[in-house]
Design a protein around this motif. Structure first.
Motif, PDB file in Angstrom:
ATOM      1  N   PRO A 378       0.827  -1.202   0.000  1.00 30.43           N
ATOM      2  CA  PRO A 378       0.000   0.000   0.000  1.00 30.43           C
ATOM      3  C   PRO A 378       0.862   1.253   0.000  1.00 30.43           C
ATOM      4  N   ALA A 379       0.412   2.228  -0.781  1.00 28.57           N
ATOM      5  CA  ALA A 379       1.151   3.506  -0.845  1.00 28.57           C
ATOM      6  C   ALA A 379       0.928   4.262   0.444  1.00 28.57           C
ATOM      7  N   THR A 380       1.965   4.861   0.876  1.00 29.01           N
ATOM      8  CA  THR A 380       1.871   5.680   2.076  1.00 29.01           C
ATOM      9  C   THR A 380       1.727   7.140   1.675  1.00 29.01           C
ATOM     10  N   GLY A 381       1.083   7.938   2.480  1.00 31.22           N
ATOM     11  CA  GLY A 381       0.913   9.347   2.161  1.00 31.22           C
ATOM     12  C   GLY A 381       0.451  10.107   3.374  1.00 31.22           C
ATOM     13  N   ARG A 382       0.542  11.380   3.314  1.00 28.22           N
ATOM     14  CA  ARG A 382       0.137  12.211   4.435  1.00 28.22           C
ATOM     15  C   ARG A 382      -1.381  12.348   4.480  1.00 28.22           C
ATOM     16  N   SER A 383      -1.850  12.573   5.636  1.00 27.68           N
ATOM     17  CA  SER A 383      -3.278  12.790   5.816  1.00 27.68           C
ATOM     18  C   SER A 383      -3.703  14.076   5.141  1.00 27.68           C
ATOM     19  N   ARG A 384      -4.871  14.027   4.496  1.00 32.16           N
ATOM     20  CA  ARG A 384      -5.390  15.228   3.851  1.00 32.16           C
ATOM     21  C   ARG A 384      -5.638  16.330   4.872  1.00 32.16           C
ATOM     22  N   ARG A 385      -6.080  15.926   6.034  1.00 35.84           N
ATOM     23  CA  ARG A 385      -6.371  16.930   7.056  1.00 35.84           C
ATOM     24  C   ARG A 385      -5.107  17.673   7.467  1.00 35.84           C
ATOM     25  N   VAL A 386      -4.007  16.944   7.623  1.00 33.27           N
ATOM     26  CA  VAL A 386      -2.748  17.585   7.992  1.00 33.27           C
ATOM     27  C   VAL A 386      -2.304  18.561   6.905  1.00 33.27           C
ATOM     28  N   LEU A 387      -2.434  18.127   5.637  1.00 33.99           N
ATOM     29  CA  LEU A 387      -2.033  19.003   4.531  1.00 33.99           C
ATOM     30  C   LEU A 387      -2.877  20.271   4.499  1.00 33.99           C
ATOM     31  N   ALA A 390      -1.958  22.565   7.518  1.00 32.08           N
ATOM     32  CA  ALA A 390      -0.638  23.184   7.327  1.00 32.08           C
ATOM     33  C   ALA A 390      -0.685  24.240   6.230  1.00 32.08           C
ATOM     34  N   ALA A 391      -1.341  23.912   5.104  1.00 28.71           N
ATOM     35  CA  ALA A 391      -1.433  24.876   4.011  1.00 28.71           C
ATOM     36  C   ALA A 391      -2.216  26.116   4.427  1.00 28.71           C
ATOM     37  N   ALA A 392      -3.287  25.933   5.196  1.00 23.24           N
ATOM     38  CA  ALA A 392      -4.096  27.071   5.633  1.00 23.24           C
ATOM     39  C   ALA A 392      -3.294  28.001   6.541  1.00 23.24           C
ATOM     40  N   LEU A 393      -2.521  27.420   7.461  1.00 19.22           N
ATOM     41  CA  LEU A 393      -1.724  28.250   8.364  1.00 19.22           C
ATOM     42  C   LEU A 393      -0.644  29.029   7.605  1.00 19.22           C
ATOM     43  N   VAL A 394       0.039  28.345   6.685  1.00 18.89           N
ATOM     44  CA  VAL A 394       1.087  29.020   5.914  1.00 18.89           C
ATOM     45  C   VAL A 394       0.477  30.088   5.018  1.00 18.89           C
ATOM     46  N   ALA A 395      -0.682  29.784   4.399  1.00 16.58           N
ATOM     47  CA  ALA A 395      -1.345  30.757   3.533  1.00 16.58           C
ATOM     48  C   ALA A 395      -1.816  31.969   4.328  1.00 16.58           C
ATOM     49  N   ALA A 428       2.393  27.350   0.613  1.00 18.24           N
ATOM     50  CA  ALA A 428       1.062  26.812   0.881  1.00 18.24           C
ATOM     51  C   ALA A 428       0.486  26.139  -0.362  1.00 18.24           C
ATOM     52  N   LEU A 429       0.736  26.747  -1.515  1.00 22.00           N
ATOM     53  CA  LEU A 429       0.276  26.161  -2.772  1.00 22.00           C
ATOM     54  C   LEU A 429       0.922  24.799  -3.021  1.00 22.00           C
ATOM     55  N   LEU A 430       2.220  24.695  -2.715  1.00 22.25           N
ATOM     56  CA  LEU A 430       2.900  23.411  -2.889  1.00 22.25           C
ATOM     57  C   LEU A 430       2.331  22.354  -1.940  1.00 22.25           C
ATOM     58  N   LEU A 431       1.994  22.763  -0.709  1.00 17.67           N
ATOM     59  CA  LEU A 431       1.441  21.806   0.256  1.00 17.67           C
ATOM     60  C   LEU A 431       0.078  21.285  -0.184  1.00 17.67           C
ATOM     61  N   ILE A 432      -0.729  22.180  -0.731  1.00 20.72           N
ATOM     62  CA  ILE A 432      -2.096  21.804  -1.077  1.00 20.72           C
ATOM     63  C   ILE A 432      -2.198  21.205  -2.474  1.00 20.72           C
ATOM     64  N   SER A 433      -1.111  21.303  -3.257  1.00 26.64           N
ATOM     65  CA  SER A 433      -1.173  20.877  -4.660  1.00 26.64           C
ATOM     66  C   SER A 433      -1.560  19.405  -4.841  1.00 26.64           C
ATOM     67  N   PRO A 434      -1.140  18.469  -3.962  1.00 24.21           N
ATOM     68  CA  PRO A 434      -1.584  17.083  -4.185  1.00 24.21           C
ATOM     69  C   PRO A 434      -3.096  16.910  -4.138  1.00 24.21           C
ATOM     70  N   LEU A 435      -3.804  17.830  -3.479  1.00 26.98           N
ATOM     71  CA  LEU A 435      -5.258  17.711  -3.358  1.00 26.98           C
ATOM     72  C   LEU A 435      -5.993  18.359  -4.526  1.00 26.98           C
ATOM     73  N   VAL A 436      -5.323  19.231  -5.275  1.00 31.03           N
ATOM     74  CA  VAL A 436      -6.013  19.965  -6.345  1.00 31.03           C
ATOM     75  C   VAL A 436      -5.455  19.663  -7.731  1.00 31.03           C
ATOM     76  N   ILE A 437      -4.203  19.158  -7.779  1.00 35.63           N
ATOM     77  CA  ILE A 437      -3.581  18.975  -9.084  1.00 35.63           C
ATOM     78  C   ILE A 437      -4.308  17.919  -9.902  1.00 35.63           C
ATOM     79  N   GLY A 438      -4.829  16.899  -9.223  1.00 35.37           N
ATOM     80  CA  GLY A 438      -5.554  15.858  -9.939  1.00 35.37           C
ATOM     81  C   GLY A 438      -6.810  16.397 -10.591  1.00 35.37           C
ATOM     82  N   ARG A 439      -7.543  17.239  -9.860  1.00 33.31           N
ATOM     83  CA  ARG A 439      -8.761  17.842 -10.417  1.00 33.31           C
ATOM     84  C   ARG A 439      -8.427  18.762 -11.595  1.00 33.31           C
ATOM     85  N   LEU A 440      -7.312  19.486 -11.486  1.00 42.14           N
ATOM     86  CA  LEU A 440      -6.921  20.368 -12.581  1.00 42.14           C
ATOM     87  C   LEU A 440      -6.537  19.556 -13.816  1.00 42.14           C
TER      88      LEU A 440
END
Length: 819
Positions: A378-387, A390-395, A428-440
């Motif tokens: 199984p692929a490992t990855g960070r929790s979406r909630r953590v991303l 973290a992105a919201a705080l940095v943004a 912040a954009l780099l942190l959140i990119s795994p959640l939006v790049i697929g949709r784009l």
């Protein structure tokens, strides 16, 4: 553990990324060292054979008696004086030869050949009152050759003709005319020396002689080494500014290389999860696995650094040859290689690779031994909630910093805060990119999926399958395209805003100003132009220093016809129509409309009423008085400080310039700025800056494309069985190649689109901060931005050519069996 390390062939793209990054860093450092060495050699000409020097303070001169005193000093072997006085030179058309408004200088031949500040390049040195030599740069720009007659202006601005007998090489950008000492004295009425230079006897310490020199009150003494250092230091500021800019681009290249390396190691570690688990089963410890992966990265970094140094030498050569395009003129000289660039490069290569590989390597150590028994790891990855958190705080931090910068009144501090906020939001954009790049990618792939069928839909599915990997792949491209888009937006916005301000404030065609060092423009110039029907407006401006409320400000007297026509400032309070005798236009902050303003100068005072508050103009002044009020405050000032000229409607441009040149024939020390030419030069300069930025950021884009190629190559290996299965189900080799090409095109397009959007946003915000209280006119260079996206997309597709060919050539049966 070393035998089970990563395959070297798969690390070649990683090595290439570090080679390019190190090459830029090493090249910049070698270029900086070489440029400074060339400047030191050039300025050393002025201090050649000089052991000690006595220099007069600004405005002062050393006398022949001072020269004799130096010659009598114990330890001095020989000494001579150097004269340097203003001696304006005219070109073949009778126009002043000037550098940024500074007229030329005249120097004496000198009576000691070993202590001359120049070298003879062609011809001979002047020996009579009618002869002169000019510097090689002036000869190049004016077209003067040996045997030609040139005109100079003496102290009373009378024309004097000299015959050119030689061309000399000398330090400096201002035109220089070499004449005999008697000629220079006759032309300039000067008799003293700017410097007295001397050599010391063999075995004598120059510092000891310096301390014994009889130095006048308005002078200072230095050793020859100090003299050389001070001369070269004047030019180092320009080189240092350029070097800082190049280092910033180098940092971008290193950052992009870090993304590529981290992504590569992340893929390789993911592909070797079962192998890593087996190693854990047979007793390998987590520390051993970590050290093995970091050792692989260090070896790649060392190899990349060594090759990067070699390529960096070529980069430095290119920068040195192309320095003129970067706005810096350097003397001829070769490359200088010091130990410092070598040491930094050898440390930077392995350091960047190891830091970039730490996270993937640490992730590899967390693979449990039981994973070796599973069919699919199984692929490992960070929790979406953590991303998201973290992105919201940095943004939030980045946005607050940006807003704080936009609210500041100081442009420099505002720019720093806006750029800092942009960096935060970019992270912040780099942190959140795994959640939006697929949709784009899915959005961009909708139309190709409809048009090209199964291959395009498979490409979209492949890109969306591992959004973290896709985001990491596009991040490198996002950085480069974002910076290019931001730079283009800033340049276009600055150009448009400056053009609008110039047209609004000074809707004229020509600006006439006195050359540097001149008191003003003779009233005869304005009078001659006023009666010429070629011009419908000739507005004369007089300027002088005055005091208002204890502060020294620039007071201007402006022709009434210019108010609202040639001079149209931004009014912050009041009306220009209320300006008249007894009133003033004051810079914002000088008071309120209707207040009395007391202006004092040279023991006189004038009290006027503020008619309107306007944005201060460095060209006109801080407080503008009616002509009669200015004349009462400054009764002895007759010369004009500036003349604004506008051509009559329908008049020929070349004819208007000829009329101005004719009016200035008797006044060659008046400079003419053609605002149309100023606009054209500004546009050319901005286009040149954009071209330079594009070339420099090309390094980052090349590294990003290496990353895309590497990602696709590794994913082809990872998806060997999958590719064989779809081939077995009927997908042709051409369709498989098309799938990978479309996948690369979509990833590159996604990174480019996001980079352009982010670059435009912060390009506009940075422009707003740079202009301060003045509203910047946002200009989006649509054609350039579209070309960035298209270039990135095409390059991304090109990066997939080799991986797609490799996937298509694979045997279906062998791939299924190997899997």
């Amino acid at each position: 553990m070393r035998r089970t390390g990563l395959r070297p062939r798969r690390l070649v793209p990683t090595g290439l990324a570090i080679v390019l990054a190190v090459a830029f860093v090493a090249g910049t450092m070698i270029f900086s060292d070489s440029a400074k060495s060339a400047l030191v050699d050039q300025f050393a000409r002025a201090a050649r054979n000089v052991d000690v020097v006595v220099s007069a303070a600004s405005g002062a001169r050393l006398t022949p008696a001072d020269l004799d005193a130096v010659r009598r000093t114990d330890g001095v072997a020989s000494a001579t004086g150097r004269m340097r006085e203003g001696l304006p030179l005219l070109d073949r058309n009778g126009r002043l030869v000037a550098t940024f408004g500074t007229p030329g200088y005249g120097i004496d031949v000198g009576d000691d050949p070993t202590l001359r500040s120049y070298d003879l390049s062609e011809g001979s040195l002047p020996t009579s009152d009618s002869e002169a030599a000019i510097d090689n740069k002036t000869a190049e720009t004016t077209g003067y050759r040996i045997g030609d007659s040139a005109t100079v202006l003496d102290a009373s601005e009378q024309r004097r003709t000299l015959r050119i007998v030689g061309i000399v090489a000398i330090t400096g950008d201002v035109s220089t005319t070499v004449v005999t000492r008697a000629t220079l004295t006759r032309l300039t009425d000067a008799t003293g020396y700017r410097n007295v230079v001397a050599t010391v006897s063999a075995g004598v310490d120059p510092e000891a002689v310096r301390d014994r020199l009889p130095v006048p009150a308005a002078a200072s003494a230095r050793t020859g080494d100090q003299f050389r250092h001070d001369l070269a230091q004047q030019a180092f500021a320009q080189i240092n500014g350029l070097a800082i800019g190049l280092y910033l681009f180098a940092a971008v290249a290193v950052l992009v290389a870090g993304f590529v390396i981290a992504n590569t190691f992340g893929i390789l570690v993911a592909q070797r999860q079962r192998e890593t688990a087996l190693l854990r089963c047979v007793g390998a410890r987590r520390g051993q696995i970590l050290r093995s992966l970091l050792a692989d990265s260090a070896l790649v970094g060392i190899a990349g650094a060594m090759l990067g140094i070699l390529l960096g030498y070529a980069v430095a050569w290119g920068l040195l040859k192309g320095s003129a395009a970067l706005g810096v003129r350097l003397p001829a000289g070769g490359l200088v290689l010091t130990p410092y660039p070598l040491l930094v490069s050898l440390l930077l290569g392995p350091l960047v690779t190891m830091v970039s590989a730490v996270v993937p390597a640490a992730r590899a150590t967390r693979v449990p031994p039981v994973a070796a028994l599973r069919m699919v790891v199984p692929a490992t990855g960070r929790s979406r909630r953590v991303l998201i958190v973290a992105a919201a705080l940095v943004a939030l931090a980045g946005t607050l910093t940006t807003v704080a910068g936009l609210r500041l009144d100081q442009p420099e501090a505002a720019m720093i805060l806006v750029v800092a906020g942009g960096i935060g939001n970019f992270l912040a954009l780099l942190l959140i990119s795994p959640l939006v790049i697929g949709r784009l990618v899915a959005a961009l792939g909708w139309l190709p999926g409809r048009l090209f069928g199964v291959p395009a839909r498979l490409a979209v599915a492949n890109a969306r399958r591992n959004p973290g990997r896709t985001a990491a792949t596009t991040a490198a491209l996002l950085v480069g395209v974002g910076l290019m888009a931001g730079g283009s937006t800033i340049a276009a916005t600055v150009d448009r805003t400056a053009e609008a301000q110039l047209n609004e404030a000074y809707p004229v065609d020509y600006l006439l100003t006195p050359a540097e060092g001149q008191r003003g423009i003779s009233p005869a110039v304005g009078a001659g132009l006023t009666g010429d029907r070629t011009f419908d407006l000739v507005a004369k401006v007089k300027q002088a220093d005055g005091r208002v409320a204890g502060d020294t400000v620039t007071i201007a007297g402006l022709d009434s016809a210019a108010i609202g026509t040639a001079y149209r400032p931004e009014v912050t309070a009041g009306r220009l129509a209320d300006f008249g005798p007894g009133s003033a236009l004051a810079a914002t902050g000088q008071g309120k409309v209707g207040d009395e303003l007391t202006v004092s100068a040279a023991g006189r005072k004038q009290t006027v009423r503020i008619a309107a508050l306007v944005e201060a103009s460095s060209l006109v002044g801080d407080v503008i008085l009616w002509p009669s009020d200015f004349a009462a405050l400054y009764p002895s000032q007759r010369d004009d400080s500036l003349i604004l000229v506008r051509s009559a409607p329908g008049s020929d441009t070349s004819a208007a310039r000829q009329r101005i040149d004719a009016a200035l024939a008797a006044h060659p020390l008046v400079q003419v700025d053609d605002l149309a030419s100023v606009r054209a030069e500004r546009g050319a300069a901005i286009r040149q800056i954009l071209g330079i930025i594009a070339v420099l950021l090309g390094f980052a884009l090349v590294i990003a494309l290496v990353g895309i190629t590497n990602t696709l190559s590794l994913s082809v290996l990872e998806r060997t069985r999958e590719s064989a299965l779809v081939r077995a189900l009927g997908l042709t080799r051409g369709q498989l190649r098309a799938t990978l090409l479309v996948e690369a095109l979509l990833m590159a397009s996604a990174g480019a689109v996001v980079g352009v959007a982010f670059g435009v946003l912060y390009g506009w915000l940075a422009s707003e901060a740079a202009f301060g209280s003045t509203d910047a006119l946002l200009t989006v260079p649509g054609g350039q931005l579209l070309s960035f996206v298209l270039i990135a997309a095409v390059a991304g597709a090109g990066a997939a050519v080799l991986p797609s060919r490799r996937a298509a050539r694979a045997s279906v049966v062998s791939a299924m069996a190997d899997a």
